[in-house]
Design a protein around this motif. Structure first.
Motif, PDB file in Angstrom:
ATOM      1  N   UNK C  66       0.834  -1.211   0.000  1.00 30.77           N
ATOM      2  CA  UNK C  66       0.000   0.000   0.000  1.00 30.77           C
ATOM      3  C   UNK C  66       0.865   1.256   0.000  1.00 30.77           C
ATOM      4  N   UNK C  67       2.051   1.139   0.642  1.00 25.45           N
ATOM      5  CA  UNK C  67       2.951   2.288   0.768  1.00 25.45           C
ATOM      6  C   UNK C  67       3.453   2.777  -0.589  1.00 25.45           C
ATOM      7  N   UNK C  68       3.293   1.957  -1.625  1.00 26.19           N
ATOM      8  CA  UNK C  68       3.767   2.382  -2.945  1.00 26.19           C
ATOM      9  C   UNK C  68       2.905   3.512  -3.505  1.00 26.19           C
ATOM     10  N   UNK C  69       1.679   3.632  -3.027  1.00 28.37           N
ATOM     11  CA  UNK C  69       0.769   4.658  -3.553  1.00 28.37           C
ATOM     12  C   UNK C  69       0.258   5.621  -2.485  1.00 28.37           C
ATOM     13  N   UNK C  99       9.196   2.489   9.121  1.00 31.03           N
ATOM     14  CA  UNK C  99       8.304   3.628   8.895  1.00 31.03           C
ATOM     15  C   UNK C  99       7.630   3.447   7.543  1.00 31.03           C
ATOM     16  N   UNK C 100       6.447   4.021   7.416  1.00 36.59           N
ATOM     17  CA  UNK C 100       5.728   3.909   6.142  1.00 36.59           C
ATOM     18  C   UNK C 100       5.401   5.301   5.613  1.00 36.59           C
ATOM     19  N   UNK C 101       6.389   6.175   5.660  1.00 36.00           N
ATOM     20  CA  UNK C 101       6.156   7.547   5.203  1.00 36.00           C
ATOM     21  C   UNK C 101       5.807   7.583   3.720  1.00 36.00           C
ATOM     22  N   UNK C 102       6.352   6.638   2.962  1.00 40.13           N
ATOM     23  CA  UNK C 102       6.034   6.571   1.541  1.00 40.13           C
ATOM     24  C   UNK C 102       6.763   7.622   0.730  1.00 40.13           C
ATOM     25  N   UNK C 103       6.660   7.500  -0.607  1.00 39.46           N
ATOM     26  CA  UNK C 103       7.356   8.444  -1.467  1.00 39.46           C
ATOM     27  C   UNK C 103       6.491   8.886  -2.636  1.00 39.46           C
ATOM     28  N   UNK C 104       5.262   8.419  -2.700  1.00 39.47           N
ATOM     29  CA  UNK C 104       4.442   8.688  -3.881  1.00 39.47           C
ATOM     30  C   UNK C 104       2.984   8.714  -3.464  1.00 39.47           C
ATOM     31  N   UNK C 105       2.238   9.676  -4.006  1.00 40.60           N
ATOM     32  CA  UNK C 105       0.806   9.732  -3.719  1.00 40.60           C
ATOM     33  C   UNK C 105       0.003   9.498  -4.977  1.00 40.60           C
TER      34      UNK C 105
END
Lengths: 549, 56, 243
Positions: C66-69, C99-105
């Protein structure tokens, strides 16, 4: 390939395969109630396969000492083929994930086919499968030629190549089953990470042992880049993947870092993986194959030294630009930004050095698509490093971060720089390796070049557009001072660009398939041209060498 | 951890800079040292030599 | 100096050490202060750890990528704060491994999605996103509803995190599986212990709408509903700066 091994090496190969099989068995038993068991079975199969492979040729005569007067190129040849195979697989998954964003129901309601699971198959497939195999294959070639020394033995290069591909298989199959650490570009779980360390140390030892036996007093600069790639990737990999499995029978682990610290370590890794895997390694490729193909020495050797130390030193500081405006302390963000901007200097020095090398050989660039691949790669390297430094500026980053602009930037680098320099190098290397005058079809190389270039341009422009539109829509206010667009508005606006990027990716994939066909036909052509040597085709010493080749 | 955060930050900010400058100067001296010219010229041309066999 | 570099190049090992030295010092100097960064992280004494069910949900979130988006990091920018809520504080992810800050929305930020929608909305949305948001491009996750949650090893999950510094207690570890069941079965005898061990504010509901069964859907929705809710430090901070 087995007949080139000495008896002692064959025994060693069997012992190592047996050990691997036992490890696989232990994993399969300990993880029988867990997905770890599936990976145990895969490892077991690899081990057993290795044993059978060696045993099938175990009693063939040993290679003569004459082999030591030749370079050992078999692992390079196999590495090229593996690299192209991974390119097709990785790019196929890339087109698929791209299509999922335009047509989300292409998952067939299956867990393994959802975006989140196949995206890492794409990223790892192209970065580690395609890029990594190409780096290993070319590094063995460049190392031997520039050192004027043969690889130290016949077994360890195979261990590195096959072991590395076992890692790639474990990684990709794991993602499909849902095994991931969720650290981007470091997704494989703890046991795969441990295995990669073993493989990587062996790789490093091959490099050192060959360099120490070199006949040239000076280590050619391409090797510096390859060495930096091997060493720093090892450090990054170990630090970022420190984790504690919940039990030895489970694939799941928890990282030792948490929260803000984990974010910093992850992007220190993430950015430097780009620097030392996708930049340093491929610069090594460029500094050898581009001058070699152009038939001209590199424009300025001094400049290549200065940019080497510049890149090696400064990239390490730049990772925190991935975390602007986050909960990371301000001074770390500023440091990352500053170094990212300064990085432009050594990066452009490298790109300029490559292009200046071609100055005076532009007619060759015009006529030879292989050289043109390398030239375009250098141009894209210059473009994407400029873009990278630009995007690391906080104000720009506030717009570009989280959007498709980042994706476009990454692909300008990955398609335009990494893939182009790799294809160029492979096209240059294949005729040398298989001892043929030229590649099966230079026309198809030309076709591939235009497919790759148009695919890259379509992709990158689509993502620039969508990224900037997205970023602007998110921050646009209307007259009454409230946000003008809902998130879903921005998503709807992306649809045409998502279709365009799928088309761009598809063109690039077709190009990779054309390349694979061309290389495959070249190999077949080489075999039929040398039927008298067919029996010893596996022996490097057996293939005919033309003087002055 | 014996060191406190402020000390480490101060160290990173000051000595990091000295280190960078010293390194840059060192690399430049090496690259432009006159007697190195011959070695570099040889290195950049040597890859174009024939390379059929080890030791050539 | 040139002689030194010449010797350096002559011995391959020296060259290796030089590369390690040059590249590692930069990274080290930058990273070293982060090992003491806990000193600078805001304090949030009221912050609780994830319950076993939420941990399981978090692991499903990781497993499905899920963190990919979706990011979980609201930046200190006006439009982000207005769109998603108070900006994220370092303390809010202090127990996040990783952490799951992510890099892409590709989808919206989820750092404060907890409590924003009902459980039913989440379940319907996960089964078929386009039934709820017609323009969505999110994959369908219908099988989460059909898959029983594996709770057997949750104690091990908590114990491993405890070894790495997450303050789980012995009783929390010992009761991990029961608490996972109890949190999604409000009428069962196991439900009471959850509030005792993780605070009365903990959500105890049949998240997937079926109290009898404990599915992966229960776990994921429980996790989504607690995002941004482990501490109210961020809301306090915003209120304080607002004054």
């Amino acid at each position: 390939m087995i007949s080139a091994l000495t008896l002692a090496e064959r025994q060693l190969a069997i012992a190592v395969s047996l050990l691997l099989a036992l490890c696989g068995l232990a994993m399969a038993i300990a993880g029988r109630d867990d997905l770890l068991g599936v990976h145990g079975a895969i490892v077991l199969l690899f081990g057993i396969g290795g044993i059978f492979l060696v045993l099938s040729k175990y009693f063939e005569p040993e290679p003569s000492d004459e082999r030591l007067t030749r370079y050992y190129d078999d692992p390079t040849k196999v590495g090229i083929v593996l690299s192209l195979a991974w390119a097709v697989v990785g790019m196929f998954f890339g087109v698929w994930v791209a299509a999922l964003l335009a047509w989300p129901d292409l998952t067939f309601d299956a867990g393994w086919a959802s975006f989140g699971r196949i995206r890492p198959v794409h990223t790892s497939g192209v970065i580690f499968g395609f890029g990594g195999n190409a780096l290993i294959a070319t590094s063995f070639h460049v190392l031997q030629r520039t050192s004027r020394a043969r690889l130290p033995d016949q077994f360890s290069p195979w261990f590195v190549l096959i072991g590395y591909n076992l890692f790639c298989v474990i990684a990709a199959s794991g993602y499909l089953m849902g095994l991931t650490q969720s650290k981007e570009y470091a997704e494989p779980e703890w046991y795969a990470d441990l295995w990669l360390v073993v493989v990587w140390v062996t790789y490093f030892l091959i490099y050192i042992r060959t360099l120490q036996r070199r006949k040239e007093p000076h280590i050619y600069v391409a090797n510096w880049y390859y060495m930096a790639f091997i060493l720093v990737v090892a450090v990054l990999h170990i630090v970022n993947n420190l984790a504690l499995p919940i039990s030895l029978g489970s694939a799941k682990s928890y990282t030792v870092y948490s929260g803000v610290q984990d974010a910093m370590v992850q992007w220190w890794y993430g950015h430097n993986a780009v620097a030392f895997f996708l930049t340093a390694g491929f610069l090594g490729m460029m500094y050898y194959y581009l001058p070699k193909r152009a038939g001209r020495p590199i424009f300025s050797y001094r400049l290549s030294i200065i940019s080497f130390w510049g890149i090696t030193f400064m990239y390490m500081w730049a990772g925190s630009h991935h975390l602007h405006y986050t909960a990371l302390p301000q001074w770390v963000q500023t440091l990352g930004m500053t170094f990212s901007v300064v990085l432009l200097v050594p990066s452009w020095a490298s790109a300029g050095n490559a292009l200046a090398t071609l100055n005076g050989a532009w007619h060759k660039v015009r006529d030879d698509a292989t050289l043109r691949f390398m030239m375009v790669a250098a141009v894209f390297y210059g473009l994407s490093t400029f873009e990278g430094s630009f995007m690391a500026i906080r104000a720009v980053n506030s717009l570009s971060h989280y959007t498709d602009w980042t994706v476009g930037h990454v692909h300008a680098g990955a398609l335009g720089w990494v893939a182009m320099i790799t294809f160029g190098s492979i096209y240059a290397l294949v005729p040398w390796m298989w001892k043929v005058k030229q590649i099966y079809s230079p026309k198809l190389v030309e076709v591939h070049f235009w497919l790759a270039l148009s695919g890259t341009i379509i992709y990158v422009f689509a993502m620039w557009n969508s990224g900037i539109i997205q970023g602007l829509m998110w921050r646009t206010y209307n007259d009454s001072g409230t946000l003008a667009y809902s998130f879903i508005d921005s998503l709807v606006a992306m649809h045409p660009y998502y279709i365009a990027r799928t088309v761009g990716g598809l063109l690039f994939l077709i190009g990779a398939i054309v390349a694979s066909y061309n290389v495959w036909m070249t190999i077949r052509m080489a075999r039929s041209q040398a039927p008298e040597h067919a029996a010893e085709a596996d022996i490097p010493a057996g293939t005919a060498l033309q003087p002055g080749e | 951890m014996g060191l406190d955060h402020q000390t480490l930050v101060a160290f990173a900010k000051s000595w990091g800079l000295f280190y960078l400058i010293a390194l840059a100067i060192g690399v430049l001296i090496y690259a432009f040292w006159p007697s190195n010219r011959k070695r570099f010229d040889r290195a950049k041309k040597s890859i174009l030599d024939k390379d059929d066999r080890p030791g050539d | 100096m040139p002689n030194f570099h010449r010797k350096l190049e002559r011995s391959a090992i020296g060259f290796v050490l030089a590369i390690i030295g040059v590249s590692a010092i930069g990274g080290f100097v930058e990273i070293a202060p982060l090992f003491t960064i806990q000193e600078t992280v805001e304090k949030a004494p009221d912050m609780r750890v994830y319950t076993p069910l939420e941990t399981a949900g978090r692991n499903i979130y990781i497993r499905e990528g899920c963190y990919a988006c979706h990011s979980q990091m609201i930046r200190t920018l006006r439009d982000e704060v207005e769109r998603y809520g108070p900006y994220s504080l370092a303390v809010e992810s202090q127990y996040d491994k990783p952490m799951l800050w992510g890099s892409k929305r590709t989808g919206p930020d989820l750092a404060r999605v907890g409590g924003k929608y009902s459980d039913q909305w989440h379940v319907a949305h996960l089964i078929n996103p386009r039934a709820v948001v017609p323009q969505s491009v999110m994959p369908k996750y219908g099988w989460l509803m059909r898959t029983e949650l594996n709770t057997a090893d949750l104690g091990q999950h908590l114990a491993a995190q405890r070894k790495l510094g997450v303050p789980y207690t012995e009783t929390q570890i010992a009761n991990a599986s029961a608490d996972a069941y109890g949190q999604a079965s409000p009428d069962s005898p196991y439900a009471g212990g959850v509030g005792e061990r993780y605070g009365e504010a903990t959500n105890v509901r049949a998240f997937d709408g079926e109290p009898g069964r404990l599915t992966e859907m229960d776990a994921l929705v429980a996790y989504l509903q607690v995002l941004g809710k482990l501490t109210d430090a961020a809301h306090k901070q915003t209120a304080a700066t607002g004054k």
